[in-house]
Design a protein around this motif. Sequence first.
Motif, PDB file in Angstrom:
ATOM      1  N   ARG A 201       0.840  -1.213   0.000  1.00  0.00           N
ATOM      2  CA  ARG A 201       0.000   0.000   0.000  1.00  0.00           C
ATOM      3  C   ARG A 201       0.870   1.257   0.000  1.00  0.00           C
ATOM      4  O   ARG A 201       0.569   2.229  -0.702  1.00  0.00           O
ATOM      5  CB  ARG A 201      -0.928  -0.008   1.214  1.00  0.00           C
ATOM      6  N   GLN A 202       1.936   1.216   0.805  1.00  0.00           N
ATOM      7  CA  GLN A 202       2.810   2.380   0.882  1.00  0.00           C
ATOM      8  C   GLN A 202       3.499   2.644  -0.455  1.00  0.00           C
ATOM      9  O   GLN A 202       3.657   3.798  -0.872  1.00  0.00           O
ATOM     10  CB  GLN A 202       3.861   2.175   1.985  1.00  0.00           C
ATOM     11  N   GLN A 203       3.887   1.585  -1.142  1.00  0.00           N
ATOM     12  CA  GLN A 203       4.525   1.744  -2.454  1.00  0.00           C
ATOM     13  C   GLN A 203       3.554   2.346  -3.464  1.00  0.00           C
ATOM     14  O   GLN A 203       3.920   3.205  -4.269  1.00  0.00           O
ATOM     15  CB  GLN A 203       5.026   0.382  -2.961  1.00  0.00           C
ATOM     16  N   GLN A 204       2.292   1.914  -3.406  1.00  0.00           N
ATOM     17  CA  GLN A 204       1.282   2.469  -4.302  1.00  0.00           C
ATOM     18  C   GLN A 204       1.069   3.962  -4.030  1.00  0.00           C
ATOM     19  O   GLN A 204       0.944   4.766  -4.963  1.00  0.00           O
ATOM     20  CB  GLN A 204      -0.036   1.701  -4.134  1.00  0.00           C
ATOM     21  N   ARG A 205       1.028   4.317  -2.727  1.00  0.00           N
ATOM     22  CA  ARG A 205       0.875   5.729  -2.380  1.00  0.00           C
ATOM     23  C   ARG A 205       2.066   6.545  -2.886  1.00  0.00           C
ATOM     24  O   ARG A 205       1.903   7.654  -3.401  1.00  0.00           O
ATOM     25  CB  ARG A 205       0.725   5.899  -0.864  1.00  0.00           C
ATOM     26  N   LEU A 206       3.261   5.989  -2.726  1.00  0.00           N
ATOM     27  CA  LEU A 206       4.459   6.685  -3.191  1.00  0.00           C
ATOM     28  C   LEU A 206       4.437   6.900  -4.701  1.00  0.00           C
ATOM     29  O   LEU A 206       4.787   7.980  -5.197  1.00  0.00           O
ATOM     30  CB  LEU A 206       5.708   5.887  -2.813  1.00  0.00           C
ATOM     31  N   ASP A 207       4.027   5.883  -5.433  1.00  0.00           N
ATOM     32  CA  ASP A 207       3.949   6.002  -6.894  1.00  0.00           C
ATOM     33  C   ASP A 207       2.981   7.109  -7.291  1.00  0.00           C
ATOM     34  O   ASP A 207       3.247   7.899  -8.207  1.00  0.00           O
ATOM     35  CB  ASP A 207       3.526   4.671  -7.515  1.00  0.00           C
ATOM     36  N   GLN A 208       1.832   7.162  -6.597  1.00  0.00           N
ATOM     37  CA  GLN A 208       0.831   8.193  -6.886  1.00  0.00           C
ATOM     38  C   GLN A 208       1.374   9.578  -6.534  1.00  0.00           C
ATOM     39  O   GLN A 208       1.207  10.545  -7.296  1.00  0.00           O
ATOM     40  CB  GLN A 208      -0.458   7.923  -6.107  1.00  0.00           C
ATOM     41  N   GLN A 209       2.052   9.699  -5.377  1.00  0.00           N
ATOM     42  CA  GLN A 209       2.616  10.981  -4.963  1.00  0.00           C
ATOM     43  C   GLN A 209       3.703  11.439  -5.924  1.00  0.00           C
ATOM     44  O   GLN A 209       3.817  12.633  -6.224  1.00  0.00           O
ATOM     45  CB  GLN A 209       3.173  10.866  -3.541  1.00  0.00           C
ATOM     46  N   ARG A 210       4.500  10.493  -6.415  1.00  0.00           N
ATOM     47  CA  ARG A 210       5.538  10.858  -7.381  1.00  0.00           C
ATOM     48  C   ARG A 210       4.911  11.404  -8.670  1.00  0.00           C
ATOM     49  O   ARG A 210       5.394  12.382  -9.243  1.00  0.00           O
ATOM     50  CB  ARG A 210       6.413   9.648  -7.700  1.00  0.00           C
ATOM     51  N   ALA A 211       3.841  10.760  -9.115  1.00  0.00           N
ATOM     52  CA  ALA A 211       3.170  11.215 -10.341  1.00  0.00           C
ATOM     53  C   ALA A 211       2.562  12.606 -10.126  1.00  0.00           C
ATOM     54  O   ALA A 211       2.674  13.485 -11.001  1.00  0.00           O
ATOM     55  CB  ALA A 211       2.081  10.212 -10.732  1.00  0.00           C
ATOM     56  N   GLU A 212       1.921  12.817  -8.964  1.00  0.00           N
ATOM     57  CA  GLU A 212       1.321  14.121  -8.662  1.00  0.00           C
ATOM     58  C   GLU A 212       2.401  15.194  -8.560  1.00  0.00           C
ATOM     59  O   GLU A 212       2.232  16.317  -9.052  1.00  0.00           O
ATOM     60  CB  GLU A 212       0.529  14.049  -7.364  1.00  0.00           C
ATOM     61  N   THR A 213       3.506  14.849  -7.916  1.00  0.00           N
ATOM     62  CA  THR A 213       4.602  15.814  -7.776  1.00  0.00           C
ATOM     63  C   THR A 213       5.180  16.181  -9.134  1.00  0.00           C
ATOM     64  O   THR A 213       5.424  17.359  -9.425  1.00  0.00           O
ATOM     65  CB  THR A 213       5.713  15.239  -6.875  1.00  0.00           C
ATOM     66  N   ALA A 214       5.386  15.187  -9.977  1.00  0.00           N
ATOM     67  CA  ALA A 214       5.932  15.446 -11.318  1.00  0.00           C
ATOM     68  C   ALA A 214       4.987  16.334 -12.125  1.00  0.00           C
ATOM     69  O   ALA A 214       5.429  17.269 -12.809  1.00  0.00           O
ATOM     70  CB  ALA A 214       6.173  14.124 -12.049  1.00  0.00           C
ATOM     71  N   ALA A 215       3.684  16.062 -12.043  1.00  0.00           N
ATOM     72  CA  ALA A 215       2.706  16.865 -12.781  1.00  0.00           C
ATOM     73  C   ALA A 215       2.681  18.303 -12.262  1.00  0.00           C
ATOM     74  O   ALA A 215       2.610  19.262 -13.047  1.00  0.00           O
ATOM     75  CB  ALA A 215       1.319  16.234 -12.661  1.00  0.00           C
ATOM     76  N   THR A 216       2.732  18.471 -10.939  1.00  0.00           N
ATOM     77  CA  THR A 216       2.719  19.809 -10.351  1.00  0.00           C
ATOM     78  C   THR A 216       3.973  20.592 -10.725  1.00  0.00           C
ATOM     79  O   THR A 216       3.902  21.778 -11.060  1.00  0.00           O
ATOM     80  CB  THR A 216       2.606  19.714  -8.818  1.00  0.00           C
ATOM     81  N   LEU A 217       5.127  19.933 -10.686  1.00  0.00           N
ATOM     82  CA  LEU A 217       6.372  20.608 -11.053  1.00  0.00           C
ATOM     83  C   LEU A 217       6.376  20.987 -12.537  1.00  0.00           C
ATOM     84  O   LEU A 217       6.892  22.051 -12.912  1.00  0.00           O
ATOM     85  CB  LEU A 217       7.566  19.707 -10.733  1.00  0.00           C
ATOM     86  N   ALA A 218       5.785  20.140 -13.382  1.00  0.00           N
ATOM     87  CA  ALA A 218       5.683  20.464 -14.814  1.00  0.00           C
ATOM     88  C   ALA A 218       4.778  21.679 -15.025  1.00  0.00           C
ATOM     89  O   ALA A 218       5.088  22.573 -15.826  1.00  0.00           O
ATOM     90  CB  ALA A 218       5.155  19.262 -15.590  1.00  0.00           C
ATOM     91  N   ALA A 219       3.655  21.704 -14.293  1.00  0.00           N
ATOM     92  CA  ALA A 219       2.743  22.850 -14.389  1.00  0.00           C
ATOM     93  C   ALA A 219       3.420  24.114 -13.873  1.00  0.00           C
ATOM     94  O   ALA A 219       3.242  25.203 -14.433  1.00  0.00           O
ATOM     95  CB  ALA A 219       1.463  22.570 -13.583  1.00  0.00           C
ATOM     96  N   LEU A 220       4.212  23.977 -12.808  1.00  0.00           N
ATOM     97  CA  LEU A 220       4.927  25.123 -12.252  1.00  0.00           C
ATOM     98  C   LEU A 220       5.937  25.660 -13.258  1.00  0.00           C
ATOM     99  O   LEU A 220       6.070  26.874 -13.447  1.00  0.00           O
ATOM    100  CB  LEU A 220       5.627  24.708 -10.954  1.00  0.00           C
ATOM    101  N   ASP A 221       6.639  24.768 -13.933  1.00  0.00           N
ATOM    102  CA  ASP A 221       7.618  25.178 -14.937  1.00  0.00           C
ATOM    103  C   ASP A 221       6.938  25.918 -16.092  1.00  0.00           C
ATOM    104  O   ASP A 221       7.412  26.966 -16.538  1.00  0.00           O
ATOM    105  CB  ASP A 221       8.362  23.950 -15.462  1.00  0.00           C
ATOM    106  N   ALA A 222       5.814  25.371 -16.561  1.00  0.00           N
ATOM    107  CA  ALA A 222       5.072  26.024 -17.648  1.00  0.00           C
ATOM    108  C   ALA A 222       4.563  27.390 -17.209  1.00  0.00           C
ATOM    109  O   ALA A 222       4.577  28.361 -17.984  1.00  0.00           O
ATOM    110  CB  ALA A 222       3.904  25.140 -18.086  1.00  0.00           C
ATOM    111  N   ASN A 223       4.135  27.480 -15.945  1.00  0.00           N
ATOM    112  CA  ASN A 223       3.622  28.745 -15.435  1.00  0.00           C
ATOM    113  C   ASN A 223       4.730  29.788 -15.324  1.00  0.00           C
ATOM    114  O   ASN A 223       4.522  30.969 -15.599  1.00  0.00           O
ATOM    115  CB  ASN A 223       2.973  28.530 -14.069  1.00  0.00           C
ATOM    116  N   HIS A 224       5.917  29.356 -14.915  1.00  0.00           N
ATOM    117  CA  HIS A 224       7.051  30.279 -14.839  1.00  0.00           C
ATOM    118  C   HIS A 224       7.373  30.848 -16.217  1.00  0.00           C
ATOM    119  O   HIS A 224       7.717  32.034 -16.345  1.00  0.00           O
ATOM    120  CB  HIS A 224       8.275  29.561 -14.271  1.00  0.00           C
ATOM    121  N   LYS A 225       7.271  30.018 -17.249  1.00  0.00           N
ATOM    122  CA  LYS A 225       7.521  30.491 -18.615  1.00  0.00           C
ATOM    123  C   LYS A 225       6.457  31.517 -19.027  1.00  0.00           C
ATOM    124  O   LYS A 225       6.781  32.545 -19.639  1.00  0.00           O
ATOM    125  CB  LYS A 225       7.525  29.313 -19.581  1.00  0.00           C
TER     126      LYS A 225
END
Length: 347
Positions: free
Chosen positions: A149-173
């Motif tokens: 369960r913890q590994q599944q949560r980590l995978d989901q958090q990693r995906a959410e973090t990556a998406a948020t950081l990508a959106a942040l990068d696009a927003n900075h541009k």
Amino acid sequence: MGKRRKPSPPSRARLAVLTTAAAGTAVLASSTTAYAAPKPDLATVKKQVDALYEEAEASIERFNGADERAKKLQAEANQLQTQLAEGQEKLNAVQGQLGALAAAQYRNGGVDPSLQLMLSSDPDTYLRQASARDQEADTQLALLRQAQRQQQRLDQQRAETAATLAALDANHKALAEEKGKVQTKLAEAKKILNSLTAAERAQVDVDEAGRASRGAAERTDLTGLPQVPADGRAAAVLKFAQAQLGKPYIWGAEGPAGFDCSGLTLRAWEQAGVRLPRVSQDQWNAGTRIPRANLQPGDLVFFYSDLHHVGIYIGNNKMIHAPRTGKNVTVLDLQYMPDYMGAVRPG
């Protein structure tokens, strides 16, 4: 009487000289014509400058929106990264427990643990150890499930973090692009104004609807202004707004040294316990729409079709607003502001 000699044709060298001279004359004539082109009249120049300032202010509100989104995305990214680190620690702890169990089982290897228990000469010891063995198996299964369960949560958090950081990068541009637009428009306006004489600039650098020529329609003093309400939300809003009169317009600013239009309204309504959105277009949806005939002190008044300018109504058809770059927070009669779009009472 001798025969008249026919003129000999010009040599190639002479033709070249004549051609060059003619071209030079043409260029000179063209250049003279260009320099002699009539200078735009002051009304045209003023219109150009006003249009540039208006476009800059619209870009400023888009910049403010992108900046606000950047702050939210950064906060989300920070929170997700913290959760990710905590989740990894939990997974590491579970994996450590599983590793300890595996090592213990390896040390007890050779004879099946269940057979070892059955060969014991002490039945009570056998039962106690059998029970412990069942508990160990249950613990191991529970830990495996927890790790999964913890590994599944980590995978989901990693995906959410990556998406948020990508959106942040696009927003900075987008933020950088909008900032560039603002700076370009302001530089163009400044260049036009700097090309004028001091007298011409004084004539052009007046308020957008010719307000200076209409008898001090814009002002930074308090004499003759509507009386501030004694108490209530409007009193807090107007007291703050009036205290900012004379402070410079600074694009992207929310005080205390200066403000842009929506930065001023945001801080003023904060005094009444209301947190408005950062951008004027979003402030338009932050309360109840009010007909112009029912305006009350403290109401927000909006201008231009894209709602990129907002002020604070103070009564007697007047408002306090932060106009544009090069101006200060002022009092202005609404009749001198173009494209009135409506009013909102925050709540």
